[in-house]
Each structure stands twice: as structure tokens, then as C-alpha cells.
Design an enzyme around this catalytic site. Structure first.
Site, PDB file in Angstrom:
ATOM      1  N   HIS A  70      -6.099   1.543  -4.076  1.00 59.91           N
ATOM      2  CA  HIS A  70      -5.036   1.124  -3.058  1.00 59.91           C
ATOM      3  C   HIS A  70      -4.426  -0.266  -3.437  1.00 59.91           C
ATOM      4  O   HIS A  70      -5.136  -1.055  -4.298  1.00 59.91           O
ATOM      5  CB  HIS A  70      -5.486   0.891  -1.628  1.00 59.91           C
ATOM      6  CG  HIS A  70      -6.654   0.228  -1.324  1.00 59.91           C
ATOM      7  ND1 HIS A  70      -6.900  -0.533  -0.277  1.00 59.91           N
ATOM      8  CD2 HIS A  70      -7.768  -0.602  -2.354  1.00 59.91           C
ATOM      9  CE1 HIS A  70      -7.779  -1.491  -0.388  1.00 59.91           C
ATOM     10  NE2 HIS A  70      -8.566  -1.165  -1.507  1.00 59.91           N
ATOM     11  N   CYS A  79       0.777  -1.166   0.013  1.00 55.24           N
ATOM     12  CA  CYS A  79       0.031  -0.214   0.086  1.00 55.24           C
ATOM     13  C   CYS A  79       1.017   1.325  -0.028  1.00 55.24           C
ATOM     14  O   CYS A  79       0.567   2.282  -0.774  1.00 55.24           O
ATOM     15  CB  CYS A  79      -1.018   0.077   1.034  1.00 55.24           C
ATOM     16  SG  CYS A  79      -0.131   0.222   2.846  1.00 55.24           S
ATOM     17  N   HIS A  99      -2.607   1.142   6.947  1.00 55.20           N
ATOM     18  CA  HIS A  99      -2.909   0.986   5.361  1.00 55.20           C
ATOM     19  C   HIS A  99      -3.044   2.482   5.001  1.00 55.20           C
ATOM     20  O   HIS A  99      -3.589   3.219   5.842  1.00 55.20           O
ATOM     21  CB  HIS A  99      -4.029   0.015   5.408  1.00 55.20           C
ATOM     22  CG  HIS A  99      -4.408  -0.304   3.937  1.00 55.20           C
ATOM     23  ND1 HIS A  99      -3.879  -1.262   3.208  1.00 55.20           N
ATOM     24  CD2 HIS A  99      -5.387   0.335   3.185  1.00 55.20           C
ATOM     25  CE1 HIS A  99      -4.214  -1.186   2.051  1.00 55.20           C
ATOM     26  NE2 HIS A  99      -5.227  -0.495   2.001  1.00 55.20           N
TER      27      HIS A  99
END
Length: 359
Positions: A334, A274, A322
Site C-alpha cells: 500500500h 493509496c 484506505h
């Protein structure tokens, strides 16, 4: 008499004298009994430890698809945190390795300078030897013991000004070389310790992902599709225009990566985690971001979720482990987790912890 002898022959050993127990035999028997006792105790302790662990594992194992999905989400989130820790450790390791290389280079230069000074000392010493005036200062310098030279050179005053200059230079170089050697050794030791932490982080990530994969394979095909329904590589029906050229470049880069696989620790060009995706997206716009979510969240300024614009970063979970790129229309792009490609996802598909505008 014959009968008695026959009876004695029929029952040999009945009245045999017991063997004498020697000290060596006694020690052997004692050792055998001790070993048997320790083995039994070890087996019992393993039983005490293993049984409850097995029972706990069985008790905590998901029994319904919804429980399995929840556990898979937990494992993915945990592996995401560990991936960010891994990325951070990788960054530290690279810095430590650069420092170690710099220290080695400085050490080599110092060694070369020291040898040059020793050559100069040799020329002066040779001249002194020919004139019979070889001083104790030069004996120390060539003794092979820099520590002894440094400890006693300050007390020596039977030298000329020129000799003193060379000896002082030699002393400075010895001190600098000693410090550089210590710094190089310390840098190598720190790098080695960081490598061990990286190996441990890899093991934890692999373990979590293996558990997640095992649980995923236990679900039906329909449940697996349901688990992945929060993402798509299809563009959303409506998006907002990028507010500036930087944001446009960030979003364009992210869209060009759609469909590429997730890989922990990866930052392109073929796969991403990510924070690797966000780092490279901003690099494409000419802006340098740190490697991990922990660092990226501190770049730029915080903004309310209600004011998000395309190109902004959205961080998720309490640990900010994240991150995704907001692209408008209530969507982010993402790199989610292993097995799922870079894709669109609803902005609120995970608990939001922060939003930033890096530029």
C-alpha cells in the site's frame, strides 16, 4: 489694584471662560467614546474566545511518545479521508469541465446555425422588401430581440409556406441556443464551485499533515523508527501464488512501485496515494477501477478476510478511507502516508472494514 492685576497675570486662564461646545464637537466626542467602547468590547471578546482555545490546545497536546504516536496516526487517517474526498472532487471537476466544454461546443454550433438561418431570412426579407411585402414576422426576426420574436411569432399568419418554414427553423434554433447557453453557464458555475471545494480540501489536508509532521519531529529518533516499524520494502519470507493472470499482473505492478513516495492526490507514475496505486495496478491488468476508495469498494464482490488471495483489495477504517493490495503471506502492499514510501505492511496493521475481489 495693581496687586490684583499682577495676580491675575500670574494665573492666566484660571478664570478663563469655558469654550462653547458646538454640535460638531459634541458629535466628534460621542463618536470617539463609542469607538473606544467598541474597541474595548472587541478586545474583551477576543480575550474570552482566545484564552479557552489556547488552554484547550495546551491541554490536548500529547505529552508522551505513545500519545504522540496515537495523534500522528489519527492525523494521517484523517488526511487519508480528506485525500479520498479530494480525489472524488477532482473526478467530479474533470467531468464538469468536460460537460462545460461540450456545452460550449454545442453553443458555438448553435450560434453558427442561427447565423446561417438569419442569412436565409435576410434573403427572403430582401425579396419581400423589393416587392413591398415586408411582413411583421420578418420585422420581429430582425428586431434583435429573440424573446420578442418567440413570444409573438405564433400569432403571425401572413406568411407563405416557405417563409413559415424558415421562421419556424429560426424559432427552434433560438430556443435551442437559449437552452445551450443556460446549460453552459450552469456547468461553468458548478465547475467553479467544485474548484472552491478542492481548494478547501487542500487546505485541510495540508493542515493535518503539517500537524503530523510537527509531532513526528518532536519524537526521538528511536520513537520515529518505532512508529514506522509496521512497514518495509523487503519482500515477505513467503507469499501465495496468484490465482490467475489478472491477479498476477496486479501484484507485479504493485511490487514494481515499491519504494516510490506517497503523495496525496497522486496516481503515478512517480508517486501514489493509496487508491491511486490500486487504480493503476488494476489498470495494468486491463481492468478499470474508479478513482477513490469509496467507489472501489463497490467493484467486484465482497469476500471474507479468511478467503483473501493475492490481488484482492483490503479496505481499512470504518470510513473505508484506505486501501491496500493483498499479496499473500499475511501482507499487503500500500501507499501509507506522506513520508512513507509504497511498501509492504501486515494485513492486520490497521482495522479492516472490507475486502473485495474486483475481477
Amino acid at each position: 489694584m495693581a496687586a490684583k492685576k499682577q495676580t491675575a497675570q500670574k494665573q492666566p486662564g484660571k478664570h478663563r471662560k469655558p469654550r462653547r461646545l458646538t454640535a460638531r464637537t459634541a458629535r466628534a466626542r460621542t463618536a470617539a467614546r463609542s469607538a473606544a467602547g467598541l474597541t474595548a468590547a472587541a478586545a474583551a471578546s477576543v480575550g474570552v474566545i482566545a484564552d479557552p482555545g489556547s488552554a484547550d490546545a495546551a491541554q490536548n497536546r500529547p505529552t508522551t511518545p505513545s500519545q504522540a504516536r496515537a495523534e500522528i496516526d489519527r492525523l494521517y487517517q484523517q488526511s487519508e479521508r480528506e485525500t479520498q474526498d479530494y480525489d472524488q472532487a477532482t473526478t467530479r471537476l474533470r467531468a464538469l469541465q468536460r460537460r462545460a466544454d461540450e456545452d460550449r461546443t454545442r453553443l458555438a454550433r448553435g450560434q453558427a446555425a442561427l447565423e446561417s438561418t438569419r442569412t436565409a431570412l435576410g434573403a427572403v426579407a430582401a425579396a419581400q422588401y423589393r416587392t413591398g411585402a415586408f411582413t411583421e414576422s420578418f420585422r420581429l426576426a430582425f428586431s434583435g430581440s429573440p424573446d420578442r420574436f418567440l413570444a409573438q411569432a405564433g400569432a403571425l399568419n401572413q406568411v407563405t409556406q416557405a417563409e413559415k418554414h424558415v421562421l419556424d427553423q429560426y424559432g427552434r434554433q433560438v430556443r435551442a441556443l437559449t437552452a445551450d447557453r443556460a446549460a453552459a453557464e450552469a456547468a461553468v458555475a458548478r465547475a467553479s464551485a467544485e474548484q472552491q471545494r478542492l481548494a478547501q480540501a487542500k487546505d485541510r489536508i495540508r493542515s493535518d499533515l503539517a500537524q503530523a509532521q510537527h509531532l513526528l519531529s518532536s519524537l526521538t529518533a528511536a520513537d520515529q523508527v518505532s512508529l514506522e516499524k509496521a512497514g518495509s520494502t523487503t519482500p515477505p519470507a513467503s507469499t501465495a501464488p496468484a490465482p490467475d493472470a489478472v491477479a498476477a499482473a496486479v501484484v507485479a505492478f504493485a511490487e514494481a512501485q515499491l519504494g516510490k513516495p506517497y503523495a496525496w492526490g497522486a496516481a503515478g507514475p512517480d508517486a501514489y496515494d493509496c487508491s491511486g496505486l490500486t487504480e493503476k495496478a488494476y489498470a495494468a491488468a486491463g481492468i478499470s477501477l474508479p478513482r477513490t476508495t469509496y467507489q472501489q469498494v463497490d467493484v467486484g464482490r465482497r469476500i471474507p478476510v479468511s478467503q483473501l488471495a493475492p490481488g484482492d483489495l483490503v479496505f481499512y477504517y470504518s470510513g473505508r478511507s484506505h486501501v491496500g493490495i493483498y499479496v499473500g503471506g499475511g501482507k499487503i502492499i500500500h501507499a501509507p502516508h506522506p513520508g512513507a514510501p509504497v511498501r509492504y505492511a501486515p494485513l492486520d496493521s490497521m482495522p479492516i472494514s472490507a475486502a473485495t475481489r474486483p475481477a
